[in-house]
Write an enzyme that holds these catalytic residues in place. Sequence first.
Site, PDB file in Angstrom:
ATOM      1  N   GLU A  23       0.851  -1.193   0.059  1.00 53.06           N
ATOM      2  CA  GLU A  23       0.145   0.023   0.049  1.00 53.06           C
ATOM      3  C   GLU A  23       0.788   1.171   0.082  1.00 53.06           C
ATOM      4  OE1 GLU A  23      -2.890  -0.161   3.177  1.00 53.06           O
ATOM      5  OE2 GLU A  23      -4.112  -1.532   2.080  1.00 53.06           O
TER       6      GLU A  23
ATOM      7  N   GLU B  19      -6.959  -7.173  -0.997  1.00 49.21           N
ATOM      8  CA  GLU B  19      -7.547  -7.286   0.301  1.00 49.21           C
ATOM      9  C   GLU B  19      -8.896  -6.908   0.146  1.00 49.21           C
ATOM     10  OE1 GLU B  19      -5.793  -4.760   3.181  1.00 49.21           O
ATOM     11  OE2 GLU B  19      -3.701  -5.741   3.035  1.00 49.21           O
TER      12      GLU B  19
END
Length: 829
Positions: free
Chosen positions: A181, A250
């Site tokens: 991320e 995710e």
Amino acid sequence: MNIFNILFSSLIFSFILFHSNALNVTHDSRSIIIDGNHRIILSGSIHYPRSTAPMWPDLIRKAKEGGLDAVETYVFWNAHEPAHRQYDFSGNLDLIRFLKTIQDQGLYAILRIGPYTCAEWNYGGFPVWLHNIPGVSLRTKNDVFMNEMKNFTTLIVDMVKKEKLFASQGGNIILAQVENEYGNVMEPYGDDGKSYINWCAQMADSLDIGVPWIMCQQAAPPKPMLETCNGWYCDEYKPKDPNTPKMWTENWTGWFKSWGGADPLRTAEDLSYSVARFFQKGGTLQNYYMYHGGTNFGRTSGGPYITTTYDYNAPLDEYGNLNQPKWGHLKQLHDVLHSIEYTLTNGDVRNEKLSNLVMATIYQTKEKSSCFLSNTNTKTDANVNFGGINYFVPAWSISILLDCREEAYNTAKVSAQTSSMVKKLNKAEDEPRSLKWTWRPELIESTSIQGRGDVSVNKIVDQKDMANDASDYLWYMTSIDVAKDDPMLNGTVTLRVNDSGHVLHAFFNGEYIGSQWSKYGDSNVTYVFERNIKLSPGKNLISLLSVTLGFKNYGPMFDLVGAGITSPIELVLSKNVIKDLSSNKWTYKVGLNGISNKFFNTNCASKSSSKWVSDPIPVDRNFTWYKTTFKAPLGNKPVVADLLGLGKGMAWVNGHSLGRYWPSYIADKNLCKTETCDYRGRYSDSKCVSKCGEPTQRWYHVPRSFLKDGENTLVLFEEFGGNPSYVQFQTVEIGSICINTHEGKEVKLSCQDRPISKIKFASFGSPQGVCGSFDKSEYDSEVDVLSILEKECVGKESCSFKITEDKFGKPSCEIKKLAVEAICKDFTF
Ligand SMILES: *[C@@H]1O[C@H](CO)[C@@H](O)[C@H](O)[C@H]1NC(C)=O
Ligand SMILES: *[C@@H]1O[C@H](CO)[C@@H](O)[C@H](O)[C@H]1NC(C)=O
Ligand SMILES: *[C@@H]1O[C@H](CO)[C@@H](O)[C@H](O)[C@H]1NC(C)=O
Ligand SMILES: *[C@@H]1O[C@H](CO)[C@@H](O)[C@H](O)[C@H]1NC(C)=O
Ligand SMILES: *[C@@H]1O[C@H](CO)[C@@H](O)[C@H](O)[C@H]1NC(C)=O
Ligand SMILES: *[C@@H]1O[C@H](CO)[C@@H](O)[C@H](O)[C@H]1NC(C)=O
Ligand SMILES: CC(=O)N[C@H]1CO[C@H](CO)[C@@H](O)[C@@H]1O
């Protein structure tokens, strides 16, 4: 098939799958290609340190049964390298054993090495010693950091290669991840951030693992890294590179919990909607974050303020039980998606608008077709005619049609059973009703309040820098000499302490003067502590005990966010008369006496055991150690310690840390805005929450492998003051099960490995209410549905049947729904 057959055939299966030869893992824009087979991949996150090694086979078996192709995990750097170049891969940190357990079940693995993990894990997985290396700057172009990151990443890759676990070597790892991320936070790092992410790509690529590397939340990453999406929905997401398949690393199955927070719930209807929608819109790989959340044992939770439970409302609950109907509803979806894999990865795609926000997506190959019907309205149900057939598509739902005709699945029509879990006392016969306790005080007076410590410096030092993550507890102590003619001796003096959050206990001249902690640990953590004190002429002693609850794990430069007490610390006489104590001589002491001396360690307790006294057991006494012995609850069901009555502290069973506890932290009443939970419309972490006004976390998982036959020991360190006499050990099991679904569905009622003892309610038509409070309606069929099911189900571990009018009679209304509530038999020993 008995369990041995299943085990045996899965061994053969995995042998064929993985041990024969290397797999060629590539991709096109639509699929992951494994040895020429175009695949969609359904994956789920299970973090190995959040359960125990003996739990892994069962968790992974349930993931496989739930229809997953792959299990994903991060690698937790600070757990593996607790001190520089000292490694731990033992117990539940045995990464290789975990990966092999996945392989043994015939599943693929996705290895997100990071080594930055976020994951609500302490400091995002970075070791605090890393932050304390001179000249280091984390997650940016910095030689010290990059050297350490490369060293650890290489170590992991080498370990995995040695065991031949990459698919390219004949193993089961099909993808690996570097960084995590970073795209979300890259901006503030400027050009150095860009250089860093390029370096990450080169470094990873140079490790030559033979399977693709991914970077999540990283738009247009450096080649050959593949980008992926994280979030509650990724249907609108499109990789920047048209040759990259659409991958969702995710998909949040629920949400994590902070101290003071409510219980999250993401409904099965909405979660399956997000997945079906993702594949409707060309998805290739999706991963449930989490599939099993588990437990933050020890001091592994991050945040700050993340709870010890990391249940996440995932398809498998914290203890590894099926979270029903979520697990079952997703299993059905996975089976349907797998059955149309060929058209999804090979078919031509076209969309047909049917009405406002109702859309058909057709995947068409020469031989076959599959269709999705989506209704993205949040309130309006749709009756649509498609290909000459009428379909009912409820609001915020998606139907999947086999051959574009037969509705095989609708995300809002849940036919999987609901299981209500209960906690039970399952005591051994000779076990007394309540536990017998001994106790001893934490000796804070004789040591720290007196100002004695380990290190002295003339400034306020961040807790990470001073304690190096060796303990949650750090004393900050200083003394001030007050002259006889100091004006501060007259009037009121306020001690003012700036705190970066977490918990503070303050003492002045040996007396406790107050405590404070931030209300919302997750955001907004800093506060100012103020207490009036009475200075005396001569020496005055200030002792501040700072207690952290996990270091921050997310955000740009999260590693630099302060922990513990921060400047300034002041004495305030009036607005204009302020004495700044920040550059006084401060003495520091890391940890508490009882923790340093391992009061919780039952093996070497003999020397100090005489110090534990039995009578009287103090109640509401802070800084107190309690100890008791108990027998393991009967049976094999998961065990929890009910710590209601305690304040805040830490708990150990037979020397194993259960994590931090804080049952006295009541979830804010205002967080539960509505009583009902509507699955329709976009999910957010404030939606559908429950258990407001109740302890944030009352029950603490005690894995069976922590327990032994005979006597077990529980040790508590109570920091705030509480009453241990309510503490109990219980087991978690299914209490009752329900079905509430429409005609035509094949359903199954199962108490897992116990018999169904009673059908409490059963009716066909338009029964009202929800599981636990069903009620007949006047339109329900006249047939005695309850007796039919009693005959078919009672005494059995499960029963399956199809809901038809033939079986259950004709209701006098259009709605034809079966509602059943059944009770699972109590184990009698
Ligand atoms: C792997 O598969 C790709 C296409 O999917 C192919 O181009 C490549 O030659 C294969 N590599 C090997 C070593 O077989
Ligand atoms: C990591 O660094 C140490 C020196 O601190 C070195 O001995 C070791 O070989 C390095 N490991 C890797 C995998 O590069
Ligand atoms: C404190 O106040 C008293 C009377 O108000 C005064 O006599 C004394 O000098 C003051 N002491 C100091 C240190 O200011
Ligand atoms: C108190 O600490 C916070 C966080 O470390 C900092 O942002 C703030 O400026 C400090 N307050 C003062 C008055 O310095
Ligand atoms: C932050 O704190 C202030 C008061 O200190 C409070 O009003 C606000 O709601 C808090 N914000 C969050 C997100 O918790
Ligand atoms: C601890 O308990 C004592 C006795 O109840 C109380 O006076 C004191 O304020 C408490 N101290 C802390 C740090 O909570
Ligand atoms: C891709 C995506 O949906 N990201 C979201 C992740 O969650 C955060 C916090 O809820 C959102 O702000 C992001 O947009």
